[in-house]
Motif scaffolding. Structure first.
Motif, mmCIF file in Angstrom:
data_model
loop_
_atom_site.group_PDB
_atom_site.id
_atom_site.type_symbol
_atom_site.label_atom_id
_atom_site.label_comp_id
_atom_site.label_asym_id
_atom_site.label_seq_id
_atom_site.Cartn_x
_atom_site.Cartn_y
_atom_site.Cartn_z
ATOM 1 N N ILE A 29 2.184 11.058 -4.295
ATOM 2 C CA ILE A 29 1.234 12.554 -3.921
ATOM 3 C C ILE A 29 2.497 13.366 -4.252
ATOM 4 C CG2 ILE A 29 1.184 13.988 -2.042
ATOM 5 C CD1 ILE A 29 -0.730 11.585 -1.461
ATOM 6 N N SER A 30 3.347 13.297 -4.309
ATOM 7 C CA SER A 30 4.745 14.397 -5.183
ATOM 8 C C SER A 30 4.555 14.317 -6.653
ATOM 9 C CB SER A 30 6.112 14.410 -5.208
ATOM 10 O OG SER A 30 6.817 14.964 -5.619
ATOM 11 N N LEU A 31 3.830 13.317 -7.548
ATOM 12 C CA LEU A 31 4.011 12.288 -8.677
ATOM 13 C C LEU A 31 2.086 13.170 -8.968
ATOM 14 C CD1 LEU A 31 4.433 11.543 -11.697
ATOM 15 C CD2 LEU A 31 3.815 9.650 -10.861
ATOM 16 N N HIS A 32 1.491 12.991 -8.274
ATOM 17 C CA HIS A 32 0.187 13.383 -7.967
ATOM 18 C C HIS A 32 0.367 14.687 -8.446
ATOM 19 C CE1 HIS A 32 -4.110 13.685 -7.351
ATOM 20 N NE2 HIS A 32 -4.422 13.140 -7.999
ATOM 21 N N ASN A 33 0.712 15.070 -7.482
ATOM 22 C CA ASN A 33 0.758 17.449 -8.173
ATOM 23 C C ASN A 33 1.319 17.350 -8.731
ATOM 24 O OD1 ASN A 33 -0.764 17.250 -5.808
ATOM 25 N ND2 ASN A 33 1.173 17.181 -4.322
#
Length: 138
Positions: A85-89
Motif C-alpha cells: 500500500i505504501s509503495l502504491h501510494n
C-alpha cells in the motif's frame, strides 16, 4: 531433481529512449545505474541486473493472454500488505501509472504499474518463503 537454474540474473527491457528511461527507473523505482550509452543502460534493481535496451516504438515485455488481456512478464515482491500500500501510494504521488490494488484470490494483494514505454510490471505483497529463509527474514 536438484535445481539447475539458481536465479534470474538479468532482465532485458525494451525502451525507446535509453536516457529518459534510465532516469525514470532511477528516480521512480530507486534503481542504481551502473552504465549507460546510446543503446543500453545497465541498472541494479530488486537484486537483479536490468538492461534497458533501445528498441523500436511499440516494443514491450507485455503479451496478450488466451482471454485477450494484456499481461505483464515480471512480478516484483514487497514484504507485506502495508509495504504494498505504501509503495502504491508513493507511485501515485510520483505520477507512475498504476492500477488498483487487487485481490486475485490467492495469498496477498497485487497491483500493476507501467514504465514510460508501456512495459507492465506486477507488485505482490508476499515475499517468497525461500527468499525469506535465505535472508533470515522469518
Amino acid at each position: 531433481m536438484s535445481e539447475k537454474l539458481v536465479r534470474v540474473g538479468t532482465t532485458y527491457i525494451p525502451v525507446t529512449n535509453v536516457a529518459l528511461s534510465s532516469d525514470w527507473y532511477t528516480e521512480k523505482l530507486g534503481a542504481i545505474k551502473n552504465y549507460q550509452d546510446e543503446d543500453k543502460a545497465i541498472l541494479n534493481l530488486a537484486n537483479q541486473s536490468i538492461f534497458l535496451v533501445k528498441s523500436k516504438v511499440g516494443e514491450t515485455l507485455n503479451f496478450v493472454d488466451n482471454n485477450g488481456q494484456d499481461r505483464f512478464a515480471l512480478t516484483f515482491e514487497v514484504d507485506g500488505l502495508d509495504n504494498l500500500i505504501s509503495l502504491h501510494n508513493e507511485f501515485i504521488e510520483n505520477l507512475v501509472q498504476v492500477g488498483q490494488v487487487e485481490n486475485r484470490g490467492h495469498a496477498g494483494r497485487n497491483f500493476v504499474f507501467e514504465d514510460p514505454d508501456g512495459n507492465k510490471f506486477d507488485v505482490w505483497s508476499e515475499l517468497s518463503p525461500s527468499y525469506k529463509e535465505k535472508f533470515n527474514m522469518q
